[in-house]
Design an enzyme around this catalytic site. Sequence first.
Site, PDB file in Angstrom:
ATOM      1  N   SER A 192       0.827  -1.201   0.000  1.00 47.06           N
ATOM      2  CA  SER A 192       0.000   0.000   0.000  1.00 47.06           C
ATOM      3  C   SER A 192       0.864   1.254   0.000  1.00 47.06           C
ATOM      4  CB  SER A 192      -0.961  -0.037   1.188  1.00 47.06           C
ATOM      5  OG  SER A 192      -1.883   1.023   1.122  1.00 47.06           O
ATOM      6  N   ASP A 201      -2.772   6.032  -3.668  1.00 44.92           N
ATOM      7  CA  ASP A 201      -1.608   5.445  -3.007  1.00 44.92           C
ATOM      8  C   ASP A 201      -1.002   4.372  -3.917  1.00 44.92           C
ATOM      9  OD1 ASP A 201      -3.696   3.597  -2.762  1.00 44.92           O
ATOM     10  OD2 ASP A 201      -2.943   2.825  -0.868  1.00 44.92           O
ATOM     11  N   ASP A 203      -1.126   1.034  -4.242  1.00 44.30           N
ATOM     12  CA  ASP A 203      -1.934  -0.001  -4.893  1.00 44.30           C
ATOM     13  C   ASP A 203      -3.266   0.532  -5.390  1.00 44.30           C
ATOM     14  OD1 ASP A 203      -2.745   0.203  -2.154  1.00 44.30           O
ATOM     15  OD2 ASP A 203      -3.770  -1.727  -2.317  1.00 44.30           O
ATOM     16  N   ASP A 252      -5.976   1.896  -4.083  1.00 43.38           N
ATOM     17  CA  ASP A 252      -7.273   1.658  -3.454  1.00 43.38           C
ATOM     18  C   ASP A 252      -7.645   2.799  -2.504  1.00 43.38           C
ATOM     19  OD1 ASP A 252      -5.536   1.126  -1.337  1.00 43.38           O
ATOM     20  OD2 ASP A 252      -6.598  -0.684  -0.682  1.00 43.38           O
TER      21      ASP A 252
END
Length: 501
Positions: free
Chosen positions: A113, A255, A257, A259
């Site tokens: 993340s 961010d 990834d 999400d």
Amino acid sequence: MTGVSIADLMAVSGVAFGTSGARGLVSAMSDRICFAYTMGFLQHLEAEGLFHSGQHVAIAGDLRPSSPRIIAACAAAIVHKGGHVDYCGFVPSPAVAAYGFARGMGSLMVTGSHIPDDRNGIKFNRPDGEILKADELSIRGQIVDLPDIFDGSGMLLAPPLKFPLVDATTTYIARYVDFFGARALEGLKLGIYEHSAVGRDVLVALVKQMGGQAFPLGRSETFIPVDTEAVRPEDHVLARQWAAELQLDAILSSDGDSDRPLLADETGIWIRGDILGILCARALGIKAVATPVSCNSAVELCGLFDVVRRTRIGSPFVIEGMQGLSRAGHATICGYEANGGFLLGTPVESEGVVLEALPTRDAILPMIAALVNAKRRSITLSALQEQLPTRYTVSDRLQNFPTDRSHALISYLQAGSESDILARLTNMLGAVAGKAIRFDTTDGLRIHFDNDDIVHLRPSGNAPELRCYTESADVEGASTLNQQILHLVANSDSNFLEVTN
């Protein structure tokens, strides 16, 4: 083969479940560890009747340097367990999750993340949704048999397996184009802050397919740990510069990834994730909201929703909150987090078009919904925000703050009777925050003061950091209070460690 306990591996490696999947240092995430955790996940699904030999499992990853190796280790475990790998490549977490949900298959996302690239992680999804805390406990309890395919350092002896690439992004993009319309962003000049976000190309493609002008900005081939809850000073500067120089209507980013959204208004001011969540829920006509205790209190004060259910921090707890709202009979349900990740718990309809539920954290929906709503109202994003109550939240963190010290501090502050706790909080924080009048221990320690300011302290679930959220009537007050609280904590006497040990 040797049987190993996932719980033992977690204890030895330090690669453990946090608020969103298993995470740890890359140096600790050997192929053997990642293989074993994937086996534990598949055995758990098997026990639930959700996986069998011959079943397909989707897998993808973010752009940090360690992700390809970890993907290969996880894919090897899927094959060893008798599964088929649907390799989705490097795509957003919600894209691979949606791909799996639509096909009734489990999925994995290799991502750390927003945290630095010396760390990584694996996020697991059931065929019907994210894994919840009960699933994590079951995975932790698995005993897995590992084949003799690793060297002395835990790395695979054989070269990585090769898999054809499957397309998980076309339907993910179409999800939003079909619902909002191919001209929904027409006339808007939108910057795309790409940095090293795995969804950067998806965002550019989506904006163009919805009729907007896309201006790619700040692409990086080196991983940048963009935290949507603690935006870097340089990103504040860049956004203002880009907005002014290019006369942009907004800047979209996410961010690592992709999400968690990061959306700036026409002035280059980044919108807080929990405010963006309110704007999205309003735009979609949602009436029941689940959101963590750390999120801005404007969600209650705005009066837009029939019910707001507060939860612990982390998407599994938000999902559990949404499930509770569903059992209570609410027709339209969503969840969102302070980081901006938006979870759509029920389908929503607009002008005869249905947007299906996606009960996992998503970055695209809140940004697009807010932009489309502002355009339909013929106002700017900043004007859209001004329609909400004037409550401002600022979040930051003490980095490299040992986890045991964070937990010891919270334990010390909330020890004793209610009057003892309030007196201790006032004594420690009163010089900058005022008199403590009540507190909430749902997740960490959230303190309300007599001037209506709020301070929330919480140990990070996936890094040696202490999070601090502050809420006030104006952004300057919230920001100053946050800095003062972090300074107090960083320089506090560490006697609480002795008291709690």
